[in-house]
Design a protein around this motif. Structure first.
Motif: not given
Length: 268
Positions: A142-143, A217-222, A186-189, A201-203
């Motif tokens: 994202a950066m 970012s907001v981070t989760g588990s599959t 506008g955002y990254a995965l 997902v990150a902005c």
């Protein structure tokens, strides 16, 4: 770095000690040091005398010293986004129930400056104070995507492109292609690119003038979510990035106008 002389070499030794993440013996440092035995010992003695390292005579180990801790705390409060961003991160983590990261770029790598744990925290690499790769993390990409061309080329040249998982973008071409996509939306995965089972997902956090301050970012588990669920939070993540940027510009990172005066905006 060679051009930094004695100070640069001393910083290399500090980095080496810190990288062990535990008290370390001289012999362990010597094994991986680029310095001869006498030179390494001299640096360790000088850093210890200055309080940058502490030495335990009983265990014969070195560790970061209290003076270094004080400097780190000052840097955290004065130079990082963390104090400004924390209330916004806490709100975002509470709303999503997921882990939220705040990061900044440091010499081509990602420095995690804060991490707010979710209601159901997931074990993962990132912790506040840790350094991670930029090319295969959501916050890193994202950066990178919104740097100017010269700075982006410099940061890309600092990437190792080590393959952490089957999904790691392990080449410059693959990374640049992904960065183009990130710029357009506008955002990254992070699709399990750094750690298997971890998605995010990150902005980017940017001032209105385009200055890159960091990323959130907001981070989760599959194991308990998919990208459809995670991407639903993108508008909220983007809003938090904007709020942090506004607060940072108002109080810590004002834009500088051509006349040398600094613009300050009202925090929202």
């Amino acid at each position: 770095m060679a051009g930094d002389g004695t100070i640069g070499k001393a910083c290399d030794v500090l980095d080496q000690v810190a990288a062990f993440q535990r008290p370390v013996r001289f012999a362990e440092l010597l094994e991986s040091s680029r310095f001869p035995k006498a030179t390494l010992y001299r640096f360790l003695q000088s850093l210890t005398n200055q309080g940058m390292l502490s030495y335990d005579p009983d265990r014969q180990t070195y560790a970061p010293g209290l003076r270094l801790v004080r400097l780190a705390h000052a840097a955290w409060t004065q130079s990082s986004l963390a104090p400004i961003a924390r209330p916004f991160l806490d709100t975002l983590s509470g709303e999503t129930g997921e882990t939220v990261h705040l990061a900044q770029l440091d010499s081509g790598q990602v420095l995690y400056v804060d991490k707010r744990n979710a209601a159901q925290p997931v074990e993962m690499y990132s912790q506040a104070g840790k350094v991670g790769p930029a090319y295969c993390t959501g916050v890193g990409k994202a950066m990178m995507a919104f740097l100017d061309e010269a700075e982006l080329n410099k940061v890309i040249s600092q990437q190792s492109f080590h393959r952490f998982t089957e999904k790691t973008l392990a080449s410059e071409a693959a990374l640049r292609s992904d960065l183009e996509l990130i710029r357009s939306r506008g955002y990254a995965l992070d699709d399990e690119e750094h750690e298997t089972g971890i998605i995010c997902v990150a902005c980017p956090i940017r001032t209105p003038g385009g200055r890159m301050l960091g990323a959130v970012s907001v981070t989760g588990s599959t194991e308990r979510m998919n990208f459809d669920q995670l991407e639903a939070w993108i508008p909220r993540v983007r809003r938090v990035a904007e709020q942090i940027a506004a607060e940072a510009q108002a109080w810590r990172f004002p834009e500088t106008r051509p006349d040398g005066q600094k613009d300050r905006i009202q925090a929202t």
